[in-house]
Design an enzyme around this catalytic site. Sequence first.
Site, PDB file in Angstrom:
ATOM      1  N   CYS A   1      -1.001 -16.378   7.056  1.00 15.03           N
ATOM      2  CA  CYS A   1      -1.959 -16.813   5.798  1.00 15.03           C
ATOM      3  C   CYS A   1      -1.371 -17.978   5.081  1.00 15.03           C
ATOM      4  CB  CYS A   1      -2.563 -15.912   5.070  1.00 15.03           C
ATOM      5  SG  CYS A   1      -1.481 -15.006   4.653  1.00 15.03           S
TER       6      CYS A   1
ATOM      7  N   HIS B   1      -7.783 -29.930  -9.831  1.00 13.94           N
ATOM      8  CA  HIS B   1      -9.221 -29.630 -10.003  1.00 13.94           C
ATOM      9  C   HIS B   1     -10.396 -30.155  -9.450  1.00 13.94           C
ATOM     10  CE1 HIS B   1      -9.448 -25.733 -11.889  1.00 13.94           C
ATOM     11  NE2 HIS B   1      -8.921 -25.774 -13.593  1.00 13.94           N
TER      12      HIS B   1
ATOM     13  N   GLU C   1       7.154 -12.606   3.068  1.00 13.52           N
ATOM     14  CA  GLU C   1       7.251 -13.744   2.531  1.00 13.52           C
ATOM     15  C   GLU C   1       8.309 -14.168   1.606  1.00 13.52           C
ATOM     16  OE1 GLU C   1       4.035 -14.588  -0.572  1.00 13.52           O
ATOM     17  OE2 GLU C   1       3.417 -12.514  -0.975  1.00 13.52           O
TER      18      GLU C   1
ATOM     19  N   ASP D   1       5.554 -18.878   0.702  1.00 16.75           N
ATOM     20  CA  ASP D   1       6.485 -18.908  -0.732  1.00 16.75           C
ATOM     21  C   ASP D   1       7.933 -18.044   0.481  1.00 16.75           C
ATOM     22  OD1 ASP D   1       6.081 -18.033  -3.465  1.00 16.75           O
ATOM     23  OD2 ASP D   1       4.379 -16.541  -2.683  1.00 16.75           O
TER      24      ASP D   1
HETATM   25  C1  PEP Z   1       1.905 -17.197   1.055  1.00 14.88           C
HETATM   26  O1  PEP Z   1       2.720 -16.913  -0.005  1.00 14.88           O
HETATM   27  O2  PEP Z   1       1.862 -17.250   1.817  1.00 14.88           O
HETATM   28  C2  PEP Z   1       0.654 -17.115   0.046  1.00 14.88           C
HETATM   29  C3  PEP Z   1      -0.470 -17.296   0.992  1.00 14.88           C
HETATM   30  O3  PEP Z   1       0.277 -16.622  -0.752  1.00 14.88           O
HETATM   31  P1  PEP Z   1       0.595 -17.770  -2.247  1.00 14.88           P
HETATM   32  O4  PEP Z   1       0.107 -18.744  -1.794  1.00 14.88           O
HETATM   33  O5  PEP Z   1      -0.800 -16.826  -2.675  1.00 14.88           O
HETATM   34  O6  PEP Z   1       1.517 -16.963  -2.998  1.00 14.88           O
HETATM   35 MG    MG Z   2       2.785 -15.824  -1.931  1.00 17.37          MG
END
Ligand code: PEP
Ligand code: MG
Length: 575
Positions: free
Chosen positions: A504, A190, A433, A457
């Site tokens: 992402c 945090h 993912e 992931d």
């Molecule tokens: C990912 O898995 O790359 C992703 C963007 O989702 P999160 O990090 O929320 O699992």
């Molecule tokens: Mg993910």
Amino acid sequence: MLQKGIAAAPGIVIGRAVVQKEEMVRYERRILDQDEVAAELARFRESVRAADLELEQVKKKVRHEMGEEEARIFEAHQLFLQDPEFIGAIEEKLECERVNAEAALEEVRDSFVAIFESMDDEYMRERAADLRDVSQRLMKNLLGIHDQLQADFTEPVVLVVHDLTPSDTAQLDREKVKGFATNIGGRTSHSAIMARTMEIPAVVGMSDITEQLQTGDLVIVDGLEGEVHIRPDEAVVAAYEAKQQAYWKQKEDWARLVHEESVTADGHRVELAANIGNPRDAVQAVENGAEGIGLFRTEFLYMGREQFPTEEEQFAAYKAVAETMGKDRPVVIRTLDIGGDKELSYLDLPKELNPFLGYRAIRLCLDRVELFKTQLRALLRASIYGNIKIMYPMIATIAELRRANQILDEVRAELRNQSILFNDHLEVGIMIEVPAAAMIADQLAKEADFFSIGTNDLIQYVMAADRMNEQVAYLYDPYHPAILRLVNQVIKAAHQEGKWVGMCGEMAGEELAIPILLGLGLDEFSMSATSVLRARDLLRKLDYKSLQETAQHVLTLESGEEIRAFIKEEILNKL
Ligand code: PEP
Ligand code: MG
């Protein structure tokens, strides 16, 4: 002397240290006389009242400076002060065992913390940190300690402390505290996240930095490299002053790119978007020049509360983001991705041996259809206020995608029946993912409007290496040829069907990854807002045509190390 730690928030600060060691909280355990008990109880209750008032102030300050989400942390602290189990247990100990308030507090805190920490549940372990934080506040009130962290500094300082709790971080005087270094903590703690929001250079996880420095010592905190220089000599100071100037200058240069296009030197256009967790982050994304939101992690709307957010609450959040981004900038909103390391206290799920491989994200939503429908209704209703796109997480099979779309169609029909407006042409995409999805990307691309590759992931599943486990971190490598080849395959499959593809996962914002991803043809890069301008700066120096060849060559290399070294030497060092 140089000591290494974890870079928590970027920037460089050179200043005098204010060191606060852990053992400042000292008291003696005492058995009270019977006639002392009532007064001791009153003293304890007064400390609770004072702590509550302080927290009210902190909450207001944090809400004003950072936002609702961050302010909730302190609401959780206040709840502990009202919790009859916790406060009652302390009072009972004080009265029955006739111990002084400090001892009663510490002993009850320790037993509660031990229980929370033994739970195999990230959410409960976080509660343990909250309980420690609020107990520390009570303890300081009991002992009448006004610690250094809230002192009125007369000149700018660098704080050197064992740990900074979220309350400590939130209460820092930003005019005077120019940086900090801590013994413990990680990049995603945090305090580190708050330091990044507050733009205070910070290095954490330094093990014994409080032993290495004395108050008044000169210190340099380099939050870019994750290094602290202890009592540097003149030459080191001069070198860091130059580095600091260069960093400021670089930030100014980047800031000039806010309204510029994300285009390579040879004219190839891509989209640089931001990942967000709440509507306020969208404002920061625009300020940092993001051309869209590539991932809105909606699960954060569900976390840190006692029950599911209502359709209206969700609608308001999605509408706010859409409006902040305007009609043109796309906003990719991911449906609930709960499970794995993200849990909801009020969603009573069975314990699982492998939560990351378990009942989570789209799997849960397809099973708890009402929950899913509420979110989809809110999303569709908000879709008329901007350029919203829906994205499903963790898709592994065509059947899941079809089922999710079928439920979406049912929601559309319900809205039509109620004459509620929504955007009929809204794009619906999926995250790639799960390795299975990457392998059947050609089939999925026929039915999804776009892909966003979730490398956070994807890497852990491809490499069979838990993204949270430091001991197998060497395997968790975005540059492993297996990952890059899969990414290549996914991009090709999408393009074959005329669909766009983004990324992402954290990888999308990495300096070393951007040239490769660009060369592989990625269309959209979504990252933390503060990385967007740096990425744009890099992009504008790159040559798309030659990177296409480079990327194909990279796919033939044999290891992550080789690939990183190649990109560094052949691309980045030559810019
Ligand atoms: C990912 O898995 O790359 C992703 C963007 O989702 P999160 O990090 O929320 O699992
Ligand atoms: Mg993910």
